[in-house]
Every structure is written in structure tokens, then in C-alpha cells.
Enzyme design. Sequence first.
Site, short mmCIF file in Angstrom:
data_model
loop_
_atom_site.label_atom_id
_atom_site.label_comp_id
_atom_site.label_asym_id
_atom_site.label_seq_id
_atom_site.Cartn_x
_atom_site.Cartn_y
_atom_site.Cartn_z
N SER A 108 0.85 -1.19 0.00
CA SER A 108 0.00 0.00 0.00
C SER A 108 0.89 1.24 0.00
O SER A 108 2.01 1.20 0.51
CB SER A 108 -0.86 -0.01 1.25
N SER A 109 0.35 2.34 -0.51
CA SER A 109 1.15 3.57 -0.54
C SER A 109 1.36 4.13 0.87
O SER A 109 2.20 5.01 1.07
CB SER A 109 0.49 4.62 -1.44
N CYS A 110 0.64 3.62 1.88
CA CYS A 110 0.82 4.14 3.24
C CYS A 110 2.06 3.58 3.92
O CYS A 110 2.34 3.89 5.07
CB CYS A 110 -0.41 3.91 4.09
N TYR A 137 -1.04 -1.03 10.32
CA TYR A 137 -1.28 -1.62 8.99
C TYR A 137 -0.02 -1.49 8.13
O TYR A 137 0.41 -2.44 7.47
CB TYR A 137 -2.45 -0.88 8.35
N LYS A 141 2.41 -4.38 6.38
CA LYS A 141 2.70 -4.41 4.95
C LYS A 141 4.21 -4.35 4.70
O LYS A 141 4.73 -5.02 3.80
CB LYS A 141 1.99 -3.26 4.22
N LEU A 167 -7.28 2.83 -3.87
CA LEU A 167 -8.02 2.12 -4.92
C LEU A 167 -9.52 2.31 -4.74
O LEU A 167 -9.99 2.59 -3.64
CB LEU A 167 -7.71 0.62 -4.82
N HIS A 180 -13.18 3.35 2.75
CA HIS A 180 -12.32 4.44 2.28
C HIS A 180 -13.22 5.58 1.78
O HIS A 180 -14.42 5.44 1.64
CB HIS A 180 -11.40 3.95 1.16
N ASP A 270 -7.86 13.71 9.25
CA ASP A 270 -7.43 13.98 7.88
C ASP A 270 -6.52 12.87 7.36
O ASP A 270 -6.44 12.62 6.17
CB ASP A 270 -6.62 15.28 7.83
#
Length: 315
Positions: A108-110, A137, A141, A167, A180, A270
Site C-alpha cells: 500500500s502507498s501508506c 497496517y 505491509k 483504490l 475508504h 485527515d
Amino acid sequence: MERGSRIYVAGHLGLVGSAIHRRLRELGYENLILRSEKELDLMRQDKVERFFDKESPEYVFLAAAKVGGVLANSTFPAEFIYNNLAIQTNIIHSSYLYKVKKLLFLGSSCIYPRECPQPMKEGYLLSGYLEQTNEPYAIAKIAGIKMCQSYNRQYGTCFISVMPTNLYGPNDNFNLETSHVLPALIRKFHEAKIESRNEVEVWGTGTPKREFLYVDDLADACVYLMNNYNDSEIVNIGVGKDLTILDLAKLVARVVGFEGAIKLDPSKPDGTLVKRLDVSKLTELGWQAGTPIEEGISQTYKWYLDNYLSRQDRS
Ligand code: GFB
């Protein structure tokens, strides 16, 4: 992958897995191995090992995961770290034990640092502190990526890792507490339109920026990389463009046909202020996303109307 290869799509009923399943079918792969959560509990090591022993998959798409939006991540941190660590550890280790030819792990981009320079290059992994709301999370990952890389180094496996941006698409989660942002906005605007309400609440300040990739594009990229990429280094999958949450809300409202006002709720988190992927590596590898965001939102709204609303078990 050959047309007749034994291909296991873990998590084939979820947003990502169902899109990979669709894409593989479209391309004529006929020997797909699929198990629902009820049929195979991926958190149980013994069950996963028995499954690999019996089915001998040659290729594995690891799309099974515990996922959710910014609020779900901060409300259920134990589940986000434990479930993901357990699922991915069981599948990656079984793939090694039972000699899977190639595995594709979805991150994931996080995983990138909260204060990451933009756009985020693959090389920025582990160069700073993570975003607090989804740290458990992200740590899970990152462990998955490191596991794939370590197994490649020590055991000579071919386990690749891809990092998708945010996504959306068919089979997404439309539960307003755990979803999301994009499916949440589709549902909120649709319900407000049907109930003739003149205001919809959007979480946060509206200023964070996000990049959105239609899940069928992601699936296409995953199949492409499974067939064309063998390196241990991670690959970003995104569109390379982002927009503010307020602009996204206006766009979703337009597609859904809601004409009332957007009310921001700054008491809600946010999350990261900006996280745009650098997709130059993927572009050099020969792949680019094809679905414009407006079209992707229309397709997702259509899916929501045709499928989600008719289901009995929606929440
Ligand atoms: O999509 P989202 O929940 O996750 O939120 P993240 C994105 C932004 O949309 C945040 C705002 O700034 C939210 O405050 N937002 C506005 C809303 N209205 C809503 C709403 O009704 N629902 C939701 N959910 N958000 C997740 C990570 O972060 O992204 C995961 O927590 C994962 O770990 C995933 O990486 C891709 O983009 O902030």
C-alpha cells in the site's frame, strides 16, 4: 504464466482480488484456485499449509488482507496488524514450502513516511516516521515486503511486491464507518439525493490530497507485472496525479447527481496530508493506467446501484 497454470488468487471476493480474478478470466487463464474465507481461514497456519500441499498452486496473487479507511485503521489497530501479519506470513511461507513459482504481494502507498518527499519513489521506503493513523497496517505491509525480499535472498524464491495507491471500484466496502473515502462519498451523495437532503458531510478539512486508481487498472498492472517483472525491489502502481478531498467530493457529487452543499467535519481525522506515488519505474516497465477518474467513479456508482443496493447483507 501459461493459460493452464495453477493460479491461486487469495482474497478473490474483495475489491482487489475480485478485479484480478476478472482480469485473469478475461485473458483466458482457466485454472484458477479460489477459496472464500469460510472455506479457508487464512489466519490458520495449519489450514493454509494443508491447502498448499493439496492444491500445489504455481502462481499466487496475495490480495487477501484486512483493509479499511482512516477511521477503521485508528479504531481497530490490533486487527490491522495481527490479521495482516498472520495472513501474509502463512501464505508467503507456504508458497516457499510448496515451491510456488512466483508470488505477487500487494502492499500500500501508506508504507511510505508521513513526511515523504513528493512524488514518493520506491527508494524512500523506511526513510522516516510513518503516519500515526495507519502505522500498524503499514508495519504489517512493510513486514510482508521484507519477508518476500528475505525469502528471495535466502531461498532463491521469486516473490515480487507492488504498492498500489488508493483504490476504488466494484466490490468496494460501502460501510460508512469502515470504508475508504471514495465509496463513502458515493453512498453519502446517493442517499442524500434519494432523500432530497440538501447537505452532505465530508470528513476532515477537505485539504488532504489523494491519488485514486481504478481497481481494474490495478488488476491489469498486477497481471502484467506477474508476467514481466522478477525483481525483489518494490514497484509503485498509481496514476501519478492527485486531487484534494474537497475536489474529489465535488466530482463524486457531480457524477451521482447531488446538487446540495458539502459540509466539512474537521473533527474527523485527515490522515496523511499528501501521498502521491512516483510511477516512473512502472512507466519504464511498460505499463500505464487507462481509466480516467470520472469514468471510474461512474462505473463504481453503477456497480453500487446494480449490486450493492440489491444485496440483503449490506450495512
Ligand atoms: O480513504 P481514507 O479513509 O483513507 O480517507 P486514507 C482519505 C481522506 O478522505 C481523509 C477524508 O482525509 C478523510 O478524512 N474523508 C472525507 C473521508 N470524507 C470521508 C468519509 O466519508 N469516509 C472516509 N473514509 N474518509 C487509508 C489508510 O488512508 O488509505 C490505509 O488508513 C490504506 O491504511 C488506505 O493505506 C489506502 O487515504 O487516509
